[in-house]
Design a protein around this motif. Structure first.
Motif, PDB file in Angstrom:
ATOM      1  N   ASP A 265       0.806  -1.220  -0.180  1.00 35.82           N
ATOM      2  CA  ASP A 265      -0.034  -0.123   0.280  1.00 35.82           C
ATOM      3  C   ASP A 265       1.041   1.206   0.027  1.00 35.82           C
ATOM      4  O   ASP A 265       2.265   0.821   0.636  1.00 35.82           O
ATOM      5  CB  ASP A 265      -0.814  -0.215   0.861  1.00 35.82           C
TER       6      ASP A 265
ATOM      7  N   GLY B 192      -2.978   1.298  -9.369  1.00 38.06           N
ATOM      8  CA  GLY B 192      -2.955   2.460  -9.005  1.00 38.06           C
ATOM      9  C   GLY B 192      -4.212   2.588  -9.440  1.00 38.06           C
ATOM     10  O   GLY B 192      -5.039   1.870  -8.973  1.00 38.06           O
ATOM     11  N   SER B 193      -4.817   3.436 -10.272  1.00 34.88           N
ATOM     12  CA  SER B 193      -6.128   3.681 -10.166  1.00 34.88           C
ATOM     13  C   SER B 193      -6.292   3.549 -12.112  1.00 34.88           C
ATOM     14  O   SER B 193      -5.598   3.847 -12.778  1.00 34.88           O
ATOM     15  CB  SER B 193      -6.216   5.044 -10.056  1.00 34.88           C
TER      16      SER B 193
ATOM     17  N   THR C 170      -9.846   2.089  -7.774  1.00 41.46           N
ATOM     18  CA  THR C 170      -7.988   2.281  -7.257  1.00 41.46           C
ATOM     19  C   THR C 170      -8.813   0.452  -7.140  1.00 41.46           C
ATOM     20  O   THR C 170      -9.334  -0.578  -7.143  1.00 41.46           O
ATOM     21  CB  THR C 170      -8.353   2.219  -5.508  1.00 41.46           C
ATOM     22  N   VAL C 171      -7.392  -0.118  -8.096  1.00 41.76           N
ATOM     23  CA  VAL C 171      -6.662  -1.538  -8.076  1.00 41.76           C
ATOM     24  C   VAL C 171      -5.401  -1.394  -6.868  1.00 41.76           C
ATOM     25  O   VAL C 171      -4.984  -1.485  -7.409  1.00 41.76           O
ATOM     26  CB  VAL C 171      -5.908  -1.664  -9.511  1.00 41.76           C
ATOM     27  N   LEU C 172      -5.540  -2.075  -5.912  1.00 47.78           N
ATOM     28  CA  LEU C 172      -4.881  -2.039  -4.904  1.00 47.78           C
ATOM     29  C   LEU C 172      -4.261  -4.104  -5.257  1.00 47.78           C
ATOM     30  O   LEU C 172      -5.307  -4.032  -5.137  1.00 47.78           O
ATOM     31  CB  LEU C 172      -5.344  -2.161  -3.271  1.00 47.78           C
TER      32      LEU C 172
END
Lengths: 406, 410
Positions: free
Chosen positions: A259, A368-369, A393-395
């Motif tokens: 993160d 990322g987004s 949001t791609v976390l």
């Protein structure tokens, strides 16, 4: 040899990371062990084939120079009792010549680890164990060491209590030598936590203390314990490969639990950096343990205990890690016609290699987004493109989405 | 160059879990976290693009993208993905607050050492033909063997296929609900209630025809905080902590000691001792019936290194009863065990040792059959004082229990 890294002199009293790694696969007093005298009370335990190997893989990971821990490594101790099978699989393990993980070496090295960890409050102490474990009460895990079950001794003589080790690492009221015990501590306990049925009708059967624990002083530690299993459940491994927990743990530490935030001990004007912390590790393992570990159909569940206060960084990452994206296509029949497009906030397009199964397309994409489009390629009159209207949001570790193309 | 940002949580079925404040996280497009707070907050942000994320305790994510314009009030609406919505309004708390793994109530092992799980699946409605199932309740203090079966007026509030919710009235003494079903060990749960604050007990019929038990607090934010805290989600717990302060929960006529206990347990779990102030002392002094009041004070004092006072507080739990929360049960057992092991007469007197030993006898019996994953003290056994994992063969002959088989299988 147990003390495999000793940078204390070079670090000249500065805080560092003090690591203790232990693993047992070969149990002397279980069937197939080196001893002819078998354990009387073996609680159904058998020889293991991948726990010492997992401990070794954790050792290799944490001492890898490309891994940026929050502080430099000051000391690293390893005690391992690998099986012959593990040594055959990994000659490096056979050549390493670590001291065995029996009660005597374990206790000696844990005490030495604590002494080193008590040299600076800002240091970090890391404890790792992989092997057999049981609960001697519903709230305490006991680690079974390689001479566990020696019929000449008590049932739990050659074991160590997690509770005793954890309490022994607490800031004490009076023991001056431990006043500066590292206040950041991470524990990784990779073992079963089954509560043997025969214990249910007894008062607690004690494991001999490793530390003489006095009443604690003010408790100001950041000390999460990451357990491979819930109390009264089992932990599993792939034979001659790795335990599922350590596999997931290393993947998380390599970015699946990444993160981007400011370090909680940093300054307000510090640049946020990609990292793995106690909290991101907990979130990733809590929500996606079975997926990260590729766990087969077992009931193993990660759990966290100890004192999980704060959100201390464990390691820094070089940049955004990869995320497992899992896009469900509706209707599923359209899945082979769909090409995924990830468009970031600057308008850059990525179309990562993907594979599909049933109605799900899987791929890996940098965190990322993105706007996530589902493009029908080539266009046909049956299905239609799905164009995303918002950034998502791609976390890590997993990104789930559903796309309707009808 | 800033604007304000308001949040609105929009479930498909309005009022599904009331107007509960949900933790939210605001990130820049590069995913850097800018602010965290609650959906009831008004945030001031620099103009620009942001991503807003909220994760419910059970794992559902609500995400939206907002372009904050300067000098205006901007609104972002968060809603769950369609396939993650609660199937029924009455199941909302269970659906959004309780993770799948927490929906698993562990059944005890068979003699061969294998494990069976009861899957607590509120949404799994493909039920087998339900076996008879009954509920009954007890009140009193287990430590003093002073318990009685209650003649409860079971007031069922929600009723969906395979799922039943009961409102249980508040009372100022520990209350235990027992779920009885043939061929399963009876499940006992200490209920999170106080005089002014009832709770909702949920009975769910799972796919294999068996039933499971859960409870939800009247205070939805405290209920949600408990579930975040149980999973170790510190940031969401901290965000809710801004709302659930002792000042708000322990003052006034309708003070809520159960919600206050949730807040205090969360602070202890994350070792935020400095934020406890006189929270535990107020809880202990103002609610002399609440077992968790003395446990929380004891644990707080122990964390401060004041062990003699802590011992006094822990021993006082004997006059109150078994803790409502399993964190409390765990603290009580661990600390009494430690203090008994110290053994030093200067620290623990002979009388105190006798009291602690007596308490530990019951606590060890109970803990052996307790599921510590459950937020509320939950253990198996037909006799609430003699826990075991024996499956129920015949229903006890009692007039006070409620047969819910027909209600739940409609």
């Amino acid at each position: 040899m147990s003390l495999v890294i000793n940078n204390k002199a070079a670090m000249n009293g500065q805080p560092g990371v003090h690591i203790f790694i232990s693993g047992v696969s070969l149990y002397k007093h279980l069937p197939g062990g080196e001893s002819h005298s078998l354990a009387v009370a073996d609680y159904g335990m058998k020889q293991l084939s991948s726990t010492a190997l997992s401990a070794f893989k954790f050792y290799r990971w944490i001492t890898d120079e490309t891994v940026s821990l929050r502080l430099p490594i000051a000391t690293c101790r390893v005690v391992l009792s690998p099986s012959n099978g593990e040594k055959d699989i990994l000659p490096e393990l056979a050549a390493a010549n670590f001291d065995p993980c029996d009660r005597a070496h374990f206790a000696k090295e844990v005490r030495a680890w604590r002494d080193d960890a008590a040299s600076h409050k800002d240091s970090i102490a890391i404890f790792y164990f992989a092997g057999h474990g049981i609960q001697n009460s519903k709230t305490n895990t006991v680690l079974l060491l390689d001479d566990f079950g020696d019929p000449a001794e008590g049932d739990l003589t050659n074991t160590a209590s997690v509770g005793n080790i954890f309490d022994g690492m607490a800031p004490p009221q009076t023991v001056a030598g431990l006043k500066n015990i590292a206040r950041t501590q991470f524990y990784f306990i990779d073992c079963c936590r089954v509560f043997p049925p025969q214990f249910k009708h007894f008062a607690t059967i004690n494991s001999p203390d490793v530390f003489k624990v006095e009443l604690s002083g003010r408790e100001d530690r950041h000390a999460p314990i990451f357990y491979a299993a819930l109390p009264d459940t089992k932990a599993y491994a792939l034979q001659n490969e790795q335990t599922f927990f350590t596999k997931a743990l290393i993947e998380c530490l390599n970015g699946a639990a990444g993160d981007i935030r400011r370090d909680e001990d940093g300054n307000d004007d510090d640049e946020p950096k990609w990292h793995v912390s106690a909290q991101t590790l907990n979130m990733a393992l809590s929500n996606y343990f079975s997926e990260i570990a590729n766990l087969p159909n077992t009931n193993q569940e990660f759990s966290m205990g100890g004192i999980p206060t704060g959100d201390k960084t464990i390691r820094w990452l070089d940049g955004p890690p990869e995320v497992r994206a899992r896009i469900r296509i509706d209707p599923g029949l359209a899945v082979s016609n769909v090409k995924l497009e990830f468009i970031d906030s600057n308008g850059n397009l990525s179309s990562p290699a993907a594979e599909s199964q049933d109605d799900i397309i899987r791929c890996r994409i940098k965190a990322g987004s993105y706007r996530v489009n589902a493009r029908i390629a080539p266009p046909n009159g049956v299905y239609k493109d799905f164009e995303d209207s918002i950034l998502r949001t791609v976390l890590p570790p997993v990104f789930n989405l559903k796309r309707k193309v009808l | 160059m800033s604007g304000t940002l308001d949040f609105e949580i929009r479930f498909r079925r309005p009022n599904a879990i009331g107007s509960v404040a949900v933790p939210v996280e605001v990130r820049k497009p590069d995913l850097t976290v800018v602010k965290t707070g609650l959906s009831t907050d008004k945030m001031v942000l620099e103009a620009g693009e942001y991503l807003v994320i909220s994760r419910m305790p059970a794992g559902q994510e609500m995400v939206n993208h907002v372009n904050v314009k300067e000098n205006v009030s901007n609104l972002v609406i968060l809603r769950p993905e369609e396939n993650e919505e609660s199937p029924h309004e009455s199941e909302a708390a269970q659906h959004y607050f309780v993770s799948d793994r927490q929906k698993t109530i562990q059944a005890p092992k068979k003699k061969g050492g294998t494990r069976t799980n009861l899957i607590f699946g509120a949404s799994q409605h493909k039920t087998a033909r339900p076996a008879p199932v009954k509920l009954r309740s007890y009140a009193g203090n287990l430590f003093e063997d002073d318990t009685r079966e209650l003649n409860t007026d079971w007031n069922y509030s929600d009723h969906e296929r395979g799922f039943l919710g009961f409102n249980v009235d508040g009372t100022n003494e520990p209350k235990i609900v027992q779920l009885l079903q043939k061929n399963c060990p009876p499940i006992n749960m200490v209920l999170p209630i106080s005089n002014e604050h009832p709770c909702k007990v949920l009975v769910t019929n799972v796919a294999d025809g068996r039933y499971t038990l859960d409870a939800h607090l009247q205070n939805a934010e405290a209920d949600m905080m408990l579930r975040y805290s149980t999973r170790g989600f510190i940031r969401a717990t901290e965000a809710l902590g801004e709302e659930l302060t002792a000042e708000k929960l322990l003052q006034g006529k309708f003070s809520d000691p159960i919600a206050a206990a949730v807040g205090a347990y969360a602070l202890l779990r994350f070792n935020k001792i400095d934020l406890l102030h006189d929270w535990t002392e107020n809880l202990h002094n103002s609610f002399t019936w609440l077992p968790d009041g003395s446990v929380l004070l004891g644990e707080h004092l122990a964390r401060l290194g004041r062990h003699k006072e802590a011992l006094d507080a822990f021993l006082e739990t004997r006059q109150r009863g078994i803790p409502v929360f399993s964190d409390g049960l765990s603290y009580l057992i661990d600390r009494l065990n430690t203090y008994l092991n110290i053994g030093n007469d200067d620290f623990i007197s002979r009388d105190q040792k006798n009291i602690a030993t007596g308490m530990m006898t019951l606590l060890q019996r109970i803990s052996a059959f307790t599921d510590f994953r459950e937020p509320f003290t939950t253990y198996t056994g037909l006799n609430i004082l003699e826990p075991d994992d024996e499956k129920l063969k015949t229903f006890p002959n009692t007039e006070e229990s409620l047969d819910i088989t027909k209600l739940i299988s409609i």
